[in-house]
Design an enzyme around this catalytic site. Structure first.
Site, mmCIF file in Angstrom:
data_model
loop_
_atom_site.group_PDB
_atom_site.id
_atom_site.type_symbol
_atom_site.label_atom_id
_atom_site.label_comp_id
_atom_site.label_asym_id
_atom_site.label_seq_id
_atom_site.Cartn_x
_atom_site.Cartn_y
_atom_site.Cartn_z
ATOM 1 N N SER A 92 0.801 -1.227 0.000
ATOM 2 C CA SER A 92 0.000 0.000 0.000
ATOM 3 C C SER A 92 0.827 1.268 0.000
ATOM 4 O O SER A 92 0.355 2.327 -0.425
ATOM 5 C CB SER A 92 -0.934 0.001 1.214
ATOM 6 O OG SER A 92 -0.204 -0.228 2.411
ATOM 7 N N HIS A 101 -0.790 5.681 6.848
ATOM 8 C CA HIS A 101 -0.287 5.683 5.476
ATOM 9 C C HIS A 101 0.015 7.126 5.056
ATOM 10 O O HIS A 101 -0.580 8.071 5.586
ATOM 11 C CB HIS A 101 -1.312 5.081 4.509
ATOM 12 C CG HIS A 101 -1.372 3.598 4.562
ATOM 13 N ND1 HIS A 101 -2.138 2.916 5.483
ATOM 14 C CD2 HIS A 101 -0.752 2.646 3.818
ATOM 15 C CE1 HIS A 101 -1.997 1.612 5.296
ATOM 16 N NE2 HIS A 101 -1.151 1.430 4.300
#
Length: 264
Positions: free
Chosen positions: A40, A246
């Site tokens: 990711s 993230h």
């Protein structure tokens, strides 16, 4: 020769050299057959603007591979990175994009092998002692099982793309210690998580070097932009939860992209 004539000659030489160098750099970039692999952090989860074709892989137009390709116009570009990828799933599901003509590869992988999401969930929802214990268990796996997993993935990449320059990117430290966060995880938990990130990057860097690949840390780029810094390039706990921990779009463009660009 007069001073004016000398300056003119030097200027003409510099401009000529700049023109040659300016032509050479795009030609080099344009000649690349580039494949972006990984998890990711490479697909761009957290950056938004996901392509419809990528589905649950969540490949973002704001992820560093896409940004680099847009700026450098390589001869070919395959964006294979996928949210949730492990070293095993990179090998089994993403390497079909590689071949003997591939000249450039980027990859991030390893965090999901260590159960990163579960560790962070434990730290957010459970006690400090449980958090530190889970982090230490993950570190134990980093030192015991991760090296072999990385070796296998790197070997598979090299066998599929024997001529490629392979750039392995690391992970940022998540927290600025003694920062301005007044809630959330304790300072002990933040320190433990940062230490785990350092261990992870150390293991990845060593295995990448042993494979003959280039390791590019992103720690320097994210320094001053961690959580609790006041100018975070990372998401904290979010809804939807997938974005948590993230990089934001700015973390991709100002963190990962420069780290990759300097290693190509």
């Amino acid at each position: 020769m007069s001073v004016r004539s000398l300056r003119a000659s030097v200027l003409a030489f510099v401009m000529g050299a700049a023109a040659v160098l300016g032509m050479a750099q795009p030609a080099s970039a344009a000649g690349h057959n580039y494949v972006a692999l990984g998890d990711s952090y490479s697909s761009g989860v957290g950056a938004g603007s996901y392509t419809s074709e990528s589905g649950t892989c969540k490949r973002s137009t704001k992820a560093y591979p896409q940004l680099w390709a847009a700026a450098n116009a390589p001869s070919s570009f395959t964006f294979a990175a996928c949210s949730g990828a492990t070293t095993t799933s990179v090998s089994s599901g993403q390497l079909g994009a590689l071949n003997t003509s591939t000249t450039l590869v980027s990859v991030t992988a390893g965090g999901n092998d260590m159960g990163f999401a579960d560790v962070m969930q434990a730290c957010v929802l459970q006690s400090e002692a449980t958090c530190v214990s889970r982090v230490n268990s993950a570190i134990s796996l980093m030192n015991s099982s991760l090296p072999g997993k990385l070796d296998t993935m790197y070997s598979n990449i090299r066998s599929r793309a024997p001529k490629a320059r392979v750039v392995v990117l690391g992970y940022p430290r998540f927290y600025k210690l003694s920062g301005n966060c007044i809630a959330g995880l304790t300072e002990v938990e933040r320190g433990a998580i940062n230490n785990a990130s350092d261990v992870m990057n150390g293991v990845i860097a060593k295995r990448a070097a042993n494979a003959g690949f280039t390791f590019s840390s992103v720690v320097d780029e994210f320094t001053g932009h961690e959580l609790c810094s006041g100018d975070a390039w990372l998401h904290s706990v979010t809804v939807p939860v997938d974005n948590s921990y993230h990089p934001k779009a700015v973390g991709q463009s100002s963190g990962y992209l420069p780290a990759f660009r300097t290693s190509v």
